[in-house]
Design a protein around this motif. Structure first.
Motif, PDB file in Angstrom:
ATOM      1  N   LYS A 105       0.718  -1.267   0.158  1.00 11.69           N
ATOM      2  CA  LYS A 105       0.009  -0.165  -0.091  1.00 11.69           C
ATOM      3  C   LYS A 105       0.720   1.268   0.118  1.00 11.69           C
ATOM      4  O   LYS A 105       0.856   1.906   1.010  1.00 11.69           O
ATOM      5  N   MET A 106       1.757   1.244  -0.925  1.00 10.97           N
ATOM      6  CA  MET A 106       2.782   2.316  -1.159  1.00 10.97           C
ATOM      7  C   MET A 106       2.852   2.943  -2.422  1.00 10.97           C
ATOM      8  O   MET A 106       2.586   2.031  -3.468  1.00 10.97           O
ATOM      9  N   ALA A 107       3.160   4.140  -2.597  1.00  6.46           N
ATOM     10  CA  ALA A 107       3.283   4.742  -4.078  1.00  6.46           C
ATOM     11  C   ALA A 107       4.160   6.014  -3.847  1.00  6.46           C
ATOM     12  O   ALA A 107       4.080   6.819  -2.977  1.00  6.46           O
ATOM     13  N   PHE A 108       4.914   6.260  -5.023  1.00  3.80           N
ATOM     14  CA  PHE A 108       5.928   7.286  -4.946  1.00  3.80           C
ATOM     15  C   PHE A 108       5.593   8.218  -6.033  1.00  3.80           C
ATOM     16  O   PHE A 108       5.654   7.736  -7.056  1.00  3.80           O
ATOM     17  N   GLY A 131      -5.866   5.704   6.864  1.00  2.00           N
ATOM     18  CA  GLY A 131      -5.568   7.141   6.377  1.00  2.00           C
ATOM     19  C   GLY A 131      -4.648   7.053   5.684  1.00  2.00           C
ATOM     20  O   GLY A 131      -4.125   5.910   4.922  1.00  2.00           O
ATOM     21  N   LEU A 132      -3.928   8.191   5.097  1.00  2.00           N
ATOM     22  CA  LEU A 132      -2.733   8.262   4.381  1.00  2.00           C
ATOM     23  C   LEU A 132      -1.955   9.258   4.914  1.00  2.00           C
ATOM     24  O   LEU A 132      -2.165  10.242   5.322  1.00  2.00           O
ATOM     25  N   MET A 133      -0.422   8.721   4.613  1.00  3.10           N
ATOM     26  CA  MET A 133       0.532   9.557   5.225  1.00  3.10           C
ATOM     27  C   MET A 133       1.403   9.781   4.188  1.00  3.10           C
ATOM     28  O   MET A 133       1.718   9.106   3.072  1.00  3.10           O
ATOM     29  N   TYR A 137      -5.450  -0.176  -3.168  1.00  4.03           N
ATOM     30  CA  TYR A 137      -4.107  -0.119  -3.559  1.00  4.03           C
ATOM     31  C   TYR A 137      -3.980   1.439  -3.795  1.00  4.03           C
ATOM     32  O   TYR A 137      -4.687   2.138  -4.600  1.00  4.03           O
ATOM     33  N   LEU A 138      -2.670   2.107  -3.752  1.00  2.73           N
ATOM     34  CA  LEU A 138      -2.396   3.227  -3.946  1.00  2.73           C
ATOM     35  C   LEU A 138      -1.393   3.080  -5.188  1.00  2.73           C
ATOM     36  O   LEU A 138      -0.547   2.193  -5.197  1.00  2.73           O
ATOM     37  N   ILE A 139      -1.751   3.915  -6.403  1.00  2.00           N
ATOM     38  CA  ILE A 139      -1.156   3.819  -7.726  1.00  2.00           C
ATOM     39  C   ILE A 139      -0.430   4.940  -8.031  1.00  2.00           C
ATOM     40  O   ILE A 139      -1.433   6.231  -8.097  1.00  2.00           O
ATOM     41  N   SER A 140       0.722   5.403  -8.490  1.00  2.00           N
ATOM     42  CA  SER A 140       1.249   6.607  -8.709  1.00  2.00           C
ATOM     43  C   SER A 140       0.840   6.778 -10.387  1.00  2.00           C
ATOM     44  O   SER A 140       1.229   5.932 -11.271  1.00  2.00           O
ATOM     45  N   PHE A 150      -3.828   7.645  -7.327  1.00  2.00           N
ATOM     46  CA  PHE A 150      -5.080   6.908  -7.644  1.00  2.00           C
ATOM     47  C   PHE A 150      -5.209   6.032  -6.588  1.00  2.00           C
ATOM     48  O   PHE A 150      -4.058   5.576  -6.055  1.00  2.00           O
ATOM     49  N   LEU A 151      -6.350   5.762  -5.987  1.00  2.00           N
ATOM     50  CA  LEU A 151      -6.993   4.611  -5.213  1.00  2.00           C
ATOM     51  C   LEU A 151      -7.785   3.753  -6.101  1.00  2.00           C
ATOM     52  O   LEU A 151      -8.735   4.081  -6.412  1.00  2.00           O
ATOM     53  N   VAL A 152      -7.279   2.634  -6.006  1.00  2.00           N
ATOM     54  CA  VAL A 152      -7.906   1.282  -6.507  1.00  2.00           C
ATOM     55  C   VAL A 152      -8.267   0.526  -5.634  1.00  2.00           C
ATOM     56  O   VAL A 152      -7.633  -0.239  -4.698  1.00  2.00           O
TER      57      VAL A 152
END
Length: 439
Positions: A282-285, A299-301, A325-328, A335-337
């Motif tokens: 659950k990570m995106a850059f 939440g989101l950090m 899932y977090l998508i860059s 994006f959040l899927v």
């Protein structure tokens, strides 16, 4: 060392037969190419007609919907068009083609086709070692997105890799025998480089490699010897890359962020995230920001590599979100899927985008029900997704296909391939480049 087909002896690389073969190289698959979907766009040329097919008057035209190499427009074709005879090419003229012009032409050839061209002559066989070719290759646009699937043979534990070219609609095999035995986890890919990690005994290690040039390098050890969530990013302008290590792989421990810089060839320590219990994957850059999804609380950090500080993003997650899932994406889009719905008959898959101004998740699309039912036959079936450059791919276990969504074009499409249905296979987007350096 480079990967490719065997080199054939040839004294004249500009003979008419060889040039004719290059012009028609897209008409057959070759030994190392297996066609996607068992075919392609419909062939309406008389050259490809079978014996006994019905002739059509040249005056009659018909519109045939074809999708050559990802194009969606309708094309007008003539079924009985007279084929042009082979053009007689003067060997002595084409043999005098300037070196820089030849390198510039070959630089536009898709990377996977270069290996087939290397068998033309000794001059072309050494093209990958030519600095002039690599200079032009680094200046041309990307060949297009590819999907890299990595797995290990269950019996021999031999690394296997298949790459699907979205523009060419073909699968290619790339040998990965240069990898050490401990490199079993595919971290991801960026700018032509691929990152792997694994345990060498009790030591957690990472390496970087270029599959096309068959080169790899083991990175220095981290400050904390622990399996970590990793992501990578390549800066082509600076000719450098970074590997970012977040918390523990299983989310039950918290460690300081570690960043590897290829220019410095070392890991640097950063702040520890104040909130624990991270979700795996659950990570995106989105350069220079690292986004992580937390469970406690949900939440989101965000961590800024440029500022060195953590920040809580007060964007409320959608209600009844089961897994996300977090998508860059491009231009710092996030994006959040995720799958939503408490009951199996009412479940669906949605995609949201983070509005950085209003600090809220905005729904941009919902997966059509027919795709959702085909992708997830059971409500409890596990799925995975990942993205790059506004492309999002969905995969699930026991499926021989993946579902691709283009955010910009708003198009859903299936990608067939047996490699995606292996339970131990891992998939990521991949950009094939010869000029990507591991240093």
């Amino acid at each position: 060392m480079v990967v490719g087909i065997e080199v054939g002896e040839s004294s004249n690389c500009w003979s008419r037969d060889l040039m004719t073969q290059l012009v028609r190289m897209g008409e057959d698959g070759g030994r190392q190419v297996s066609y996607f979907g068992g075919g392609g766009s419909r062939n309406t040329s008389p050259i490809g007609q079978r014996v006994g097919s019905r002739n059509v008057s040249p005056s009659k035209q018909k519109v045939i919907k074809t999708k050559p190499r990802g194009l969606d427009e309708e094309t007008m074709t003539k079924s009985a068009k007279t084929p042009h005879p082979d053009v007689q090419m003067e060997d002595n003229i084409w043999a005098m083609l300037p070196e820089d012009l030849l390198n510039e032409i070959l630089a536009w050839v898709p990377p996977f086709m270069i290996f087939r061209l290397r068998s033309v002559c000794k001059r072309w066989n050494s093209i990958l070692l030519d600095n002039g070719f690599l200079k032009f290759h680094s200046q041309v646009p990307s060949h297009g997105p590819c999907l890299l699937t990595f797995w290990k043979n269950s019996q021999s534990q031999t690394p296997q890799c298949s790459v699907f070219s979205l523009p060419l609609k073909q699968w290619y095999r790339i040998p990965f025998t240069f990898l050490p035995q401990w490199a079993i986890w595919l971290v991801g890919s960026s700018g032509g480089l691929v990152c792997f990690s694994g345990l060498d005994g009790s030591t957690f290690k990472t390496l970087i490699c270029n599959p096309l040039t068959q080169t790899c390098r083991i990175l220095p050890s981290m400050h904390y010897n622990q399996q970590r969530l990793l992501t990578m990013v390549v800066d082509r302008k600076e000719k450098s890359f970074k590997i970012i290590a977040a918390n523990d792989l299983y989310g039950d421990q918290s460690f300081p962020i570690e960043v590897y810089d290829s220019k410095l060839n070392r890991w640097s320590l950063h702040q520890k995230m104040p909130t624990a219990n991270l979700c795996s994957s659950k990570m995106a850059f989105c350069n220079p920001r690292l986004y992580l999804e937390t469970l406690s609380p949900l939440g989101l950090m965000m961590y800024g590599l440029d500022t060195g500080y953590w920040e809580h993003i007060p964007a409320k997650f959608p209600r009844s979100l089961l897994d996300g899932y977090l998508i860059s994406g491009t231009k710092k889009r996030l994006f959040l899927v995720g799958r939503v719905g408490l009951y199996s008959t009412l479940q669906s898959m949605k995609i949201w985008e983070l509005d950085h101004v209003k600090v809220m998740w905005v729904e941009i699309t919902r997966m059509p029900s027919r795709y959702f039912r085909a992708l997830l036959r059971l409500s409890a079936e596990r799925f995975e997704c990942f993205g790059q450059n506004n492309l999002i791919l969905f995969t699930s276990w026991n499926q021989g296909k993946g579902l691709l969504y283009d955010v910009d074009k708003k198009v859903w499409s299936w990608i067939m391939g047996c490699a995606l249905q292996l339970y131990n296979s891992r998939v990521c987007f991949y950009e094939p480049r010869f000029d990507a350096s591991i240093y």
